[in-house]
Design a protein around this motif. Structure first.
Motif, PDB file in Angstrom:
ATOM      1  N   ALA A 129      16.610  11.287 -13.219  1.00 27.52           N
ATOM      2  CA  ALA A 129      15.277  10.772 -13.512  1.00 27.52           C
ATOM      3  C   ALA A 129      14.725  10.069 -12.277  1.00 27.52           C
ATOM      4  N   TYR A 130      13.408  10.101 -12.144  1.00 33.73           N
ATOM      5  CA  TYR A 130      12.752   9.484 -10.997  1.00 33.73           C
ATOM      6  C   TYR A 130      11.610   8.592 -11.474  1.00 33.73           C
ATOM      7  N   MET A 131      11.390   7.524 -10.727  1.00 34.89           N
ATOM      8  CA  MET A 131      10.260   6.629 -10.965  1.00 34.89           C
ATOM      9  C   MET A 131       9.560   6.406  -9.627  1.00 34.89           C
ATOM     10  N   GLU A 132       8.281   6.790  -9.568  1.00 32.51           N
ATOM     11  CA  GLU A 132       7.486   6.580  -8.369  1.00 32.51           C
ATOM     12  C   GLU A 132       6.423   5.541  -8.660  1.00 32.51           C
TER      13      GLU A 132
ATOM     14  N   ASN B 118       7.658  14.184 -21.931  1.00 35.94           N
ATOM     15  CA  ASN B 118       6.636  13.260 -22.428  1.00 35.94           C
ATOM     16  C   ASN B 118       6.886  11.858 -21.888  1.00 35.94           C
ATOM     17  N   THR B 119       5.793  11.161 -21.590  1.00 35.99           N
ATOM     18  CA  THR B 119       5.920   9.819 -21.025  1.00 35.99           C
ATOM     19  C   THR B 119       5.097   8.803 -21.813  1.00 35.99           C
ATOM     20  N   ASN B 120       5.550   7.544 -21.753  1.00 32.28           N
ATOM     21  CA  ASN B 120       4.809   6.388 -22.238  1.00 32.28           C
ATOM     22  C   ASN B 120       4.914   5.330 -21.156  1.00 32.28           C
ATOM     23  N   TYR B 121       3.774   4.881 -20.641  1.00 28.58           N
ATOM     24  CA  TYR B 121       3.770   3.882 -19.585  1.00 28.58           C
ATOM     25  C   TYR B 121       3.175   2.570 -20.080  1.00 28.58           C
ATOM     26  N   ALA B 122       3.675   1.448 -19.560  1.00 31.95           N
ATOM     27  CA  ALA B 122       3.036   0.169 -19.813  1.00 31.95           C
ATOM     28  C   ALA B 122       1.621   0.221 -19.246  1.00 31.95           C
ATOM     29  N   GLN B 123       0.671  -0.259 -20.037  1.00 30.27           N
ATOM     30  CA  GLN B 123      -0.727  -0.124 -19.645  1.00 30.27           C
ATOM     31  C   GLN B 123      -1.007  -0.755 -18.287  1.00 30.27           C
ATOM     32  N   LYS B 124      -0.348  -1.868 -17.966  1.00 33.82           N
ATOM     33  CA  LYS B 124      -0.645  -2.555 -16.715  1.00 33.82           C
ATOM     34  C   LYS B 124      -0.264  -1.720 -15.485  1.00 33.82           C
ATOM     35  N   LEU B 125       0.603  -0.712 -15.676  1.00 29.78           N
ATOM     36  CA  LEU B 125       1.029   0.124 -14.558  1.00 29.78           C
ATOM     37  C   LEU B 125       0.386   1.504 -14.572  1.00 29.78           C
ATOM     38  N   GLN B 126      -0.383   1.798 -15.614  1.00 28.25           N
ATOM     39  CA  GLN B 126      -1.044   3.105 -15.707  1.00 28.25           C
ATOM     40  C   GLN B 126      -1.844   3.381 -14.449  1.00 28.25           C
ATOM     41  N   GLY B 127      -1.685   4.590 -13.917  1.00 27.02           N
ATOM     42  CA  GLY B 127      -2.395   4.978 -12.710  1.00 27.02           C
ATOM     43  C   GLY B 127      -1.608   4.727 -11.441  1.00 27.02           C
ATOM     44  N   ARG B 128      -0.595   3.878 -11.492  1.00 26.57           N
ATOM     45  CA  ARG B 128       0.234   3.607 -10.309  1.00 26.57           C
ATOM     46  C   ARG B 128       1.648   4.127 -10.440  1.00 26.57           C
TER      47      ARG B 128
ATOM     48  N   GLY C   1       0.784  -1.218   0.000  1.00 24.62           N
ATOM     49  CA  GLY C   1       0.000   0.000   0.000  1.00 24.62           C
ATOM     50  C   GLY C   1       0.819   1.273   0.000  1.00 24.62           C
ATOM     51  N   ALA C   2       2.086   1.178   0.322  1.00 25.85           N
ATOM     52  CA  ALA C   2       2.962   2.351   0.358  1.00 25.85           C
ATOM     53  C   ALA C   2       3.436   2.718  -1.046  1.00 25.85           C
ATOM     54  N   SER C   3       4.240   3.783  -1.117  1.00 23.43           N
ATOM     55  CA  SER C   3       4.823   4.232  -2.377  1.00 23.43           C
ATOM     56  C   SER C   3       6.340   4.184  -2.265  1.00 23.43           C
ATOM     57  N   VAL C   4       6.993   4.111  -3.414  1.00 21.89           N
ATOM     58  CA  VAL C   4       8.454   4.158  -3.472  1.00 21.89           C
ATOM     59  C   VAL C   4       8.854   5.079  -4.620  1.00 21.89           C
ATOM     60  N   LYS C   5       9.953   5.798  -4.418  1.00 16.31           N
ATOM     61  CA  LYS C   5      10.478   6.678  -5.463  1.00 16.31           C
ATOM     62  C   LYS C   5      11.956   6.373  -5.627  1.00 16.31           C
ATOM     63  N   VAL C   6      12.340   5.942  -6.812  1.00 16.41           N
ATOM     64  CA  VAL C   6      13.714   5.564  -7.124  1.00 16.41           C
ATOM     65  C   VAL C   6      14.322   6.645  -8.019  1.00 16.41           C
TER      66      VAL C   6
END
Lengths: 120, 112
Positions: free
Chosen positions: A79-82, A57-67, A15-20
């Motif tokens: 660059a960061y990924m949350e 601009n971004t392109n995300y894998a559909q299965k991760l869209q919204g997260r 349930g938590a978040s991570v930012k790399v």
């Protein structure tokens, strides 16, 4: 030399978040995009998405869209990924890599990887 | 289940040649010359070995070569050496609406 250096390992609860983070050096940061790829323990590679360091601009894998949200800070060439709403199956090594989409549809080089463990 | 199909394992003796296949569809491997190959040693990050089907980055041995026929791409390693033992992954651009990049499931190369 061209290098990507990632932040350290993380342990998170479900349930938590991570930012790399992924700090680039050795090239003009805004000339390439950055992709994120993850690898679950003992499994193969999974493309998560890509961000243009030029215009965001971004392109995300559909299965991760919204997260997932990918961002860049051009002032620090980072660059960061949350990833939010973490689940146990998000446990993986997360890699950043230069390129992957557009003019450079390959990944080179890769960061050293960041292990994210999701456990209660 | 990976989008691109690779054999789970291949093996060869030092000095021999081996080929790893990577089968997709006309929406990825067959439709574009954007296939790349990566070598991954245990506990290490992947390393680019081939890009755009058959191009070798600077610094990669010429023992590594790539090709494509129809929906199947191939990586050939000639003059096998012990240091070649690793996992190998193929990747391709895809016109899928849900992804832009797909990977193969990986192939474990064992040097006997």
């Amino acid at each position: 030399q061209v290098q990507l250096v990632q932040s350290g390992a993380e342990v998170k609860k479900p349930g938590a978040s991570v930012k790399v983070s992924c700090k680039a050096s050795g090239y003009t940061f805004t000339s390439y995009g950055i992709s994120w790829v993850r690898q679950a323990p003992g499994q193969g590679l999974e493309w998560m998405g890509w961000i243009s360091a030029y215009n965001g601009n971004t392109n995300y894998a559909q299965k991760l869209q919204g997260r997932v949200t990918m961002t860049t800070d051009t002032s620090t060439s980072t660059a960061y990924m949350e990833l939010r709403s973490l689940r146990s199956d998000d446990t993986a090594v997360y890699y950043c890599a230069r390129g992957g989409v557009g003019a450079t549809p390959w990944f080179d080089p890769w960061g050293q990887g960041t292990l994210v463990t999701v456990s209660s | 289940q990976s989008a691109l199909t690779q054999p789970a394992s291949v093996s060869g003796s030092p000095g021999q040649s081996i080929t790893i296949s990577c089968t997709g569809t006309s929406s990825d491997v067959g439709g574009y010359n954007y296939v790349s190959w990566y070598q991954q040693h245990p506990g290490k990050a992947p390393k680019l070995m081939i890009y755009d089907v058959s191009n070798r980055p600077s610094g990669v041995s010429n023992r590594f070569s790539g090709s494509k026929s129809g929906n199947t791409a191939s990586l050939t390693i000639s003059g096998l050496q012990a240091e070649d033992e690793a996992d190998y992954y193929c990747s391709s651009y895809t016109s899928s609406s849900t992804l832009h990049v797909v990977f193969g499931g990986g192939t474990k190369l064992t040097v006997l």
